[in-house]
Design a protein around this motif. Structure first.
Motif, PDB file in Angstrom:
ATOM      1  N   PRO A 194       8.921  -3.410  -5.069  1.00 49.36           N
ATOM      2  CA  PRO A 194       8.064  -2.262  -4.755  1.00 49.36           C
ATOM      3  C   PRO A 194       7.515  -2.283  -3.337  1.00 49.36           C
ATOM      4  O   PRO A 194       7.020  -1.255  -2.853  1.00 49.36           O
ATOM      5  CB  PRO A 194       6.942  -2.370  -5.788  1.00 49.36           C
ATOM      6  CG  PRO A 194       6.883  -3.822  -6.128  1.00 49.36           C
ATOM      7  CD  PRO A 194       8.312  -4.291  -6.082  1.00 49.36           C
ATOM      8  N   VAL A 214       3.577   2.022 -12.147  1.00 46.64           N
ATOM      9  CA  VAL A 214       4.697   1.122 -11.859  1.00 46.64           C
ATOM     10  C   VAL A 214       4.227  -0.308 -12.080  1.00 46.64           C
ATOM     11  O   VAL A 214       3.248  -0.751 -11.461  1.00 46.64           O
ATOM     12  CB  VAL A 214       5.198   1.322 -10.417  1.00 46.64           C
ATOM     13  CG1 VAL A 214       6.318   0.327 -10.105  1.00 46.64           C
ATOM     14  CG2 VAL A 214       5.681   2.751 -10.208  1.00 46.64           C
ATOM     15  N   ILE A 259      10.083  -4.601  -9.813  1.00 46.82           N
ATOM     16  CA  ILE A 259       9.609  -3.585 -10.748  1.00 46.82           C
ATOM     17  C   ILE A 259      10.213  -3.880 -12.115  1.00 46.82           C
ATOM     18  O   ILE A 259      11.434  -4.008 -12.253  1.00 46.82           O
ATOM     19  CB  ILE A 259      10.030  -2.182 -10.279  1.00 46.82           C
ATOM     20  CG1 ILE A 259       9.410  -1.862  -8.914  1.00 46.82           C
ATOM     21  CG2 ILE A 259       9.632  -1.125 -11.315  1.00 46.82           C
ATOM     22  CD1 ILE A 259       9.991  -0.609  -8.266  1.00 46.82           C
ATOM     23  N   THR A 279       4.969  -4.584 -12.372  1.00 48.08           N
ATOM     24  CA  THR A 279       5.779  -5.604 -11.702  1.00 48.08           C
ATOM     25  C   THR A 279       5.716  -6.939 -12.430  1.00 48.08           C
ATOM     26  O   THR A 279       4.852  -7.163 -13.294  1.00 48.08           O
ATOM     27  CB  THR A 279       5.280  -5.817 -10.262  1.00 48.08           C
ATOM     28  OG1 THR A 279       3.993  -6.458 -10.301  1.00 48.08           O
ATOM     29  CG2 THR A 279       5.165  -4.499  -9.519  1.00 48.08           C
TER      30      THR A 279
END
Length: 296
Positions: free
Chosen positions: A68, A29, A3, A31
């Motif tokens: 994640p 979120v 993340i 990445t």
């Protein structure tokens, strides 16, 4: 995968009023592999909704650099490595849920499978739906308004059924005779005129749609145990599918008291959080339907 950042999006961008009607909050979120996941902080309305933004922001700082795909480790960190997380509650739980959903979104995208496959596979091809909150009106041909008279309640029930619904949900008690929503005190024993108005509205709906359409009676936890029992006994004869949130879920013994005195299945869950919150209701058998909100 790691993340790299988390965006918290105030979709409505309107926190000018503590009672602004719709204020959804979404988290994204991001990445290092270019995959982003989205989740909803399920506090889109009502006093306290803005609290989810702050909690999501604080929790996000704990997750930078984590994988994640490790959804369970992330959930446990949000819960157990924070002081307030271990106390639970709707605001904290909603923020956790938004972030958790986003992690699962990433996992599904990375593995290129629908999320239901990761959660055990599909178990049905369709799900039954009901028309909800008919006390506020229903359908394009019906004015969206606070409904008062039994005839108005009958009319919206007919509209919903004409659109193909075979189940409806309505709160017939919290709207007073002047169209004011949730303004009167429904705690403690209620006089017959208040109970009778609710009964007459529900009876009009039942008469309008017949016995083959299910009716769910919503109470929003506005009543305490005594009036919930009063009203529940009164409407038993109308063939209610289930009685939703007759009392607030903070005291499970009150729910059990209603279940023991009313011959209608009880439902609750949108304000019950995590497995620990559900445990007493599952153990005492007071709830026939549980209604978890995955965004809280």
């Amino acid at each position: 995968m790691k993340i790299t950042s988390i965006d918290i999006i105030d979709v409505a961008n309107d926190f000018s009023s503590a009672t602004s009607k719709w204020r959804p909050t979404v988290v994204r979120v991001n990445t290092d592999e270019g995959i982003s996941g989205f989740g909803e902080v399920g506090l889109a309305y009502g006093v306290g909704a803005s609290g989810g933004i702050g909690v999501a922001k604080d929790l996000s700082a704990l997750l930078i650099g984590m994988n994640p795909m490790d959804t369970e480790a992330i959930w446990e960190k949000m819960l157990r490595k924070t002081f307030w997380g271990q106390g639970g509650g709707g605001i904290f739980s909603a923020a956790m849920s938004g972030l958790d959903i986003a992690m699962w979104d990433i996992k599904g995208k990375a593995l290129n499978v629908p999320l239901y496959v990761l959660l055990g596979g599909k178990s049905r091809d369709s799900i039954r739906a009901y028309a909800s909150q008919l006390q506020f009106g229903w359908g394009g041909g019906t004015d969206k308004a606070m409904l008062v008279s039994p005839e108005q309640y009958a009319d919206v029930a007919r509209v919903a059924v004409s659109e193909g619904y075979d189940a409806i949900k309505v709160d017939v008690l919290a709207m007073d005779e002047h169209g004011n929503w949730n303004q009167r005190d429904l705690k403690g024993l209620l006089p017959d005129n208040i109970l009778r108005l609710g009964y007459d509205r529900l009876k009009a709906m039942r008469d309008a749609i017949g016995p083959d359409v299910d009716i769910i009676v919503e109470m929003h936890s506005f009543t305490s145990a005594a009036p919930a029992i009063q009203f529940g006994r009164m409407i038993e004869e109308l063939g209610v599918l289930y009685y939703e949130e007759p009392v607030m879920p903070l005291n499970p013994k009150m729910m059990k008291q209603v279940a023991d005195h009313v011959n209608i299945p009880l439902a609750s869950g949108e304000r019950i959080y995590w497995r620990w919150g559900y445990r007493p209701f599952l153990e005492d058998g007071s709830l026939s339907v549980i209604q978890p909100d995955i965004c809280t």
